[in-house]
Design a protein around this motif. Structure first.
Motif, PDB file in Angstrom:
ATOM      1  N   ILE A  35      11.712   1.935  -4.011  1.00 49.99           N
ATOM      2  CA  ILE A  35      10.897   1.684  -2.812  1.00 49.99           C
ATOM      3  C   ILE A  35      11.343   2.540  -1.643  1.00 49.99           C
ATOM      4  CG2 ILE A  35      10.312  -0.099  -1.100  1.00 49.99           C
ATOM      5  CD1 ILE A  35      10.620  -2.150  -3.377  1.00 49.99           C
ATOM      6  N   TRP A  36      12.641   2.804  -1.534  1.00 45.24           N
ATOM      7  CA  TRP A  36      13.186   3.486  -0.365  1.00 45.24           C
ATOM      8  C   TRP A  36      12.561   4.864  -0.216  1.00 45.24           C
ATOM      9  CZ3 TRP A  36      19.079   2.437  -1.540  1.00 45.24           C
ATOM     10  CH2 TRP A  36      19.312   1.048  -1.460  1.00 45.24           C
ATOM     11  N   ARG A  37      11.940   5.086   0.916  1.00 41.99           N
ATOM     12  CA  ARG A  37      11.299   6.363   1.215  1.00 41.99           C
ATOM     13  C   ARG A  37      11.000   6.407   2.709  1.00 41.99           C
ATOM     14  NH1 ARG A  37       6.427   5.375  -2.582  1.00 41.99           N
ATOM     15  NH2 ARG A  37       8.086   4.169  -3.599  1.00 41.99           N
ATOM     16  N   PRO A  38      10.836   7.601   3.278  1.00 40.51           N
ATOM     17  CA  PRO A  38      10.393   7.677   4.667  1.00 40.51           C
ATOM     18  C   PRO A  38       9.000   7.054   4.804  1.00 40.51           C
ATOM     19  CG  PRO A  38      11.225   9.804   3.911  1.00 40.51           C
ATOM     20  CD  PRO A  38      11.089   8.938   2.696  1.00 40.51           C
ATOM     21  N   ALA A  39       8.740   6.492   5.953  1.00 40.29           N
ATOM     22  CA  ALA A  39       7.428   5.898   6.214  1.00 40.29           C
ATOM     23  C   ALA A  39       7.069   6.146   7.672  1.00 40.29           C
ATOM     24  CB  ALA A  39       7.452   4.395   5.924  1.00 40.29           C
ATOM     25  N   PRO A  40       5.780   6.206   8.000  1.00 39.46           N
ATOM     26  CA  PRO A  40       5.372   6.444   9.382  1.00 39.46           C
ATOM     27  C   PRO A  40       5.917   5.367  10.324  1.00 39.46           C
ATOM     28  CG  PRO A  40       3.502   6.613   7.883  1.00 39.46           C
ATOM     29  CD  PRO A  40       4.627   6.049   7.084  1.00 39.46           C
ATOM     30  N   GLN A  41       6.395   5.788  11.469  1.00 42.50           N
ATOM     31  CA  GLN A  41       6.938   4.835  12.434  1.00 42.50           C
ATOM     32  C   GLN A  41       5.869   3.876  12.964  1.00 42.50           C
ATOM     33  OE1 GLN A  41      10.234   4.511  13.284  1.00 42.50           O
ATOM     34  NE2 GLN A  41      10.628   6.014  11.684  1.00 42.50           N
ATOM     35  N   ASP A  42       4.596   4.281  12.855  1.00 40.01           N
ATOM     36  CA  ASP A  42       3.513   3.444  13.377  1.00 40.01           C
ATOM     37  C   ASP A  42       2.831   2.620  12.290  1.00 40.01           C
ATOM     38  OD1 ASP A  42       2.263   5.449  12.007  1.00 40.01           O
ATOM     39  OD2 ASP A  42       0.877   6.026  13.614  1.00 40.01           O
ATOM     40  N   LEU A  63      18.728  -5.029  -9.455  1.00 37.38           N
ATOM     41  CA  LEU A  63      18.135  -5.154  -8.124  1.00 37.38           C
ATOM     42  C   LEU A  63      18.272  -3.856  -7.337  1.00 37.38           C
ATOM     43  CD1 LEU A  63      19.313  -8.759  -7.188  1.00 37.38           C
ATOM     44  CD2 LEU A  63      16.942  -8.018  -7.533  1.00 37.38           C
ATOM     45  N   CYS A  64      19.433  -3.220  -7.430  1.00 37.23           N
ATOM     46  CA  CYS A  64      19.612  -1.938  -6.749  1.00 37.23           C
ATOM     47  C   CYS A  64      18.632  -0.904  -7.284  1.00 37.23           C
ATOM     48  CB  CYS A  64      21.042  -1.434  -6.934  1.00 37.23           C
ATOM     49  SG  CYS A  64      22.293  -2.345  -5.995  1.00 37.23           S
ATOM     50  N   ALA A  65      18.443  -0.870  -8.602  1.00 42.90           N
ATOM     51  CA  ALA A  65      17.533   0.102  -9.202  1.00 42.90           C
ATOM     52  C   ALA A  65      16.102  -0.134  -8.746  1.00 42.90           C
ATOM     53  CB  ALA A  65      17.621   0.023 -10.729  1.00 42.90           C
ATOM     54  N   ALA A  66      15.698  -1.402  -8.649  1.00 42.42           N
ATOM     55  CA  ALA A  66      14.341  -1.708  -8.178  1.00 42.42           C
ATOM     56  C   ALA A  66      14.169  -1.308  -6.717  1.00 42.42           C
ATOM     57  CB  ALA A  66      14.050  -3.197  -8.360  1.00 42.42           C
ATOM     58  N   ALA A  67      15.166  -1.604  -5.898  1.00 40.88           N
ATOM     59  CA  ALA A  67      15.069  -1.289  -4.472  1.00 40.88           C
ATOM     60  C   ALA A  67      14.984   0.212  -4.234  1.00 40.88           C
ATOM     61  CB  ALA A  67      16.262  -1.875  -3.726  1.00 40.88           C
ATOM     62  N   GLU A  68      15.760   0.975  -4.982  1.00 42.88           N
ATOM     63  CA  GLU A  68      15.784   2.420  -4.775  1.00 42.88           C
ATOM     64  C   GLU A  68      14.432   3.065  -5.045  1.00 42.88           C
ATOM     65  OE1 GLU A  68      20.411   3.703  -5.598  1.00 42.88           O
ATOM     66  OE2 GLU A  68      19.096   3.332  -7.335  1.00 42.88           O
ATOM     67  N   ARG A  72       0.841  -1.212   0.000  1.00 41.94           N
ATOM     68  CA  ARG A  72       0.000   0.000   0.000  1.00 41.94           C
ATOM     69  C   ARG A  72       0.867   1.250   0.000  1.00 41.94           C
ATOM     70  NH1 ARG A  72      -2.823  -2.862   4.068  1.00 41.94           N
ATOM     71  NH2 ARG A  72      -4.707  -3.868   3.247  1.00 41.94           N
ATOM     72  N   LEU A  73       1.948   1.235   0.772  1.00 43.39           N
ATOM     73  CA  LEU A  73       2.809   2.417   0.859  1.00 43.39           C
ATOM     74  C   LEU A  73       3.469   2.753  -0.476  1.00 43.39           C
ATOM     75  CD1 LEU A  73       4.460   1.744   4.337  1.00 43.39           C
ATOM     76  CD2 LEU A  73       3.052   3.726   3.752  1.00 43.39           C
ATOM     77  N   VAL A  74       3.843   1.740  -1.252  1.00 45.60           N
ATOM     78  CA  VAL A  74       4.526   2.012  -2.524  1.00 45.60           C
ATOM     79  C   VAL A  74       3.546   2.119  -3.692  1.00 45.60           C
ATOM     80  CG1 VAL A  74       6.651   0.938  -1.716  1.00 45.60           C
ATOM     81  CG2 VAL A  74       5.020  -0.422  -3.027  1.00 45.60           C
ATOM     82  N   ASN A  75       2.355   1.536  -3.546  1.00 39.23           N
ATOM     83  CA  ASN A  75       1.269   1.674  -4.530  1.00 39.23           C
ATOM     84  C   ASN A  75       1.734   1.377  -5.961  1.00 39.23           C
ATOM     85  OD1 ASN A  75      -1.384   2.183  -5.321  1.00 39.23           O
ATOM     86  ND2 ASN A  75      -0.972   4.340  -5.727  1.00 39.23           N
ATOM     87  N   GLY A  76       2.393   0.254  -6.124  1.00 39.31           N
ATOM     88  CA  GLY A  76       2.801  -0.183  -7.452  1.00 39.31           C
ATOM     89  C   GLY A  76       4.127   0.358  -7.930  1.00 39.31           C
ATOM     90  N   GLU A  77       4.787   1.207  -7.159  1.00 41.98           N
ATOM     91  CA  GLU A  77       6.081   1.764  -7.547  1.00 41.98           C
ATOM     92  C   GLU A  77       7.193   0.898  -6.974  1.00 41.98           C
ATOM     93  OE1 GLU A  77       8.640   5.947  -7.356  1.00 41.98           O
ATOM     94  OE2 GLU A  77       6.655   5.825  -6.439  1.00 41.98           O
ATOM     95  N   GLY A  78       7.836   0.137  -7.837  1.00 41.30           N
ATOM     96  CA  GLY A  78       8.921  -0.737  -7.403  1.00 41.30           C
ATOM     97  C   GLY A  78       8.473  -2.092  -6.922  1.00 41.30           C
ATOM     98  N   CYS A  79       7.183  -2.247  -6.613  1.00 44.57           N
ATOM     99  CA  CYS A  79       6.615  -3.527  -6.183  1.00 44.57           C
ATOM    100  C   CYS A  79       5.347  -3.819  -6.988  1.00 44.57           C
ATOM    101  CB  CYS A  79       6.242  -3.499  -4.694  1.00 44.57           C
ATOM    102  SG  CYS A  79       7.595  -3.782  -3.550  1.00 44.57           S
ATOM    103  N   LEU A  86       9.430  -5.755  -7.601  1.00 43.32           N
ATOM    104  CA  LEU A  86       9.687  -6.738  -6.556  1.00 43.32           C
ATOM    105  C   LEU A  86       8.386  -7.287  -5.998  1.00 43.32           C
ATOM    106  CD1 LEU A  86      12.515  -4.767  -4.726  1.00 43.32           C
ATOM    107  CD2 LEU A  86      12.785  -6.634  -6.373  1.00 43.32           C
ATOM    108  N   VAL A  87       8.437  -8.528  -5.552  1.00 40.78           N
ATOM    109  CA  VAL A  87       7.295  -9.186  -4.906  1.00 40.78           C
ATOM    110  C   VAL A  87       7.742  -9.705  -3.547  1.00 40.78           C
ATOM    111  CG1 VAL A  87       6.203  -9.803  -7.094  1.00 40.78           C
ATOM    112  CG2 VAL A  87       7.838 -11.398  -6.046  1.00 40.78           C
TER     113      VAL A  87
END
Length: 307
Positions: free
Chosen positions: A137-144, A130-135, A87-94, A218-219
């Motif tokens: 996804i990398w983003r800040p996300a709520p701690q909760d 793999l590095c390009a796909a992972a990057e 849900r957090l990435v909403n189809g971007e990278g995953c 990624l899955v």
């Protein structure tokens, strides 16, 4: 539908039995039938090679191809954690999440193309993709958001390695285990909420599928909020035979340069992942990769001890 016609991968059966989920295996035909009714889908052939879930082809009512994923019920938080990442990435990278039902451990996902593992790519090209796909996804996300952080991940890995090594009658040396435990403790202590980003958590070529535009998605995300170096630890644990040719730290150095990260942190997380995954593969009978990872762990721990 009956259990035999599902052709459940042996690794999935092994994982279910290790965790006492035999009833889940027996109930799979009824579970799939209920999801077909509730989601207006038609389930198809199971994909081979899965370890954590039964994954089948599916077709939506309008003919759209999709994938149905049913998680082995051994860690109650797994479907929720995976769905949270998607849900957090909403189809971007995953892969895009279409439907989910945590109570039944079920997810309906967009269908992607061939896995990277089927393309026989050179190791350097795989690492770059793999590095390009992972990057992405990398983003800040709520701690909760319900995901483990780097500190709790390090502590969990300490507990898992310690317990599983004993349960399996110590299939690798104490030296290899001690080195992994020391590295895990250091990475747990180094966790910083300010540096933590959303990570896939299981970045390897079997989890990367063609997206149709020349990139890969990624899955099967594990979902972690941690330093980005942890993401690359999985690349460090994979291809263990190749890792033992030359200086094994060269891979960590390349990954650090490629992604602008710290080579020592990548190396230490890799030490931990190599031992924990080698033990996991040994536990569920996924060989020869389990033996190879533990052999690499032995080699690296001995090299470290010599200074």
């Amino acid at each position: 539908m009956n259990a035999a016609s599902l052709e459940i991968p042996a690794e999935v059966l092994g994982k279910a039995r290790v965790h006492g989920a035999e009833q889940w295996i027996s109930d799979l035909p009824d579970l799939i039938a209920s999801l077909e009714r509730d989601w207006s889908i038609q389930a198809g052939q199971a994909y081979p090679g899965s370890t954590e879930a039964l994954v089948t082809r599916a077709t939506l009512a309008d003919g759209t191809p999709a994938v149905l994923k049913l998680c082995v019920p051994y860690r109650g938080e797994t479907p929720e954690r995976q769905a949270a990442v998607l849900r957090l990435v909403n189809g971007e990278g995953c892969a895009k999440l279409l439907r989910d039902d945590p109570a039944r451990g079920a997810m309906l996902l967009e269908r992607l193309g061939r896995p990277m593992s089927a393309l026989d790519l050179p190791i350097e090209q795989r690492h770059e993709l793999l590095c390009a796909a992972a990057e992405r996804i990398w983003r800040p996300a709520p701690q909760d958001c319900g995901l483990r952080d780097g500190a709790s991940t390090g502590h969990w890995l300490v507990d898992y390695i310690t317990a599983t090594w004993e349960e399996l009658d110590r299939p690798c040396s104490e030296q290899a285990v001690d080195y992994a435990l020391d590295c895990a403790a250091r990475r747990a202590a180094a966790h910083d909420d300010e540096r933590a980003v959303l990570l896939h958590g299981d970045l390897h070529q079997w989890n990367a599928l063609e997206a149709g535009d020349g990139t890969f998605k990624l899955v099967d995300p594990d979902g972690v909020l941690a330093e980005a170096e942890y993401e690359l630890s999985v690349i460090m644990r994979e291809d263990p035979v190749e890792l033992m040719t030359g200086d094994p730290r060269d891979r960590a150095r390349w990954l650090a340069r490629r992604c602008g990260l710290d080579a020592t942190a990548i190396w230490e997380w890799g030490v931990v992942e190599r031992v924990s995954t080698g033990l996991l593969c040994t536990n569920i009978g996924l060989q020869p990769v389990g033996r190879q990872m533990l052999a690499a762990a032995e080699h690296i721990a001995a090299h470290h001890a010599r200074g």
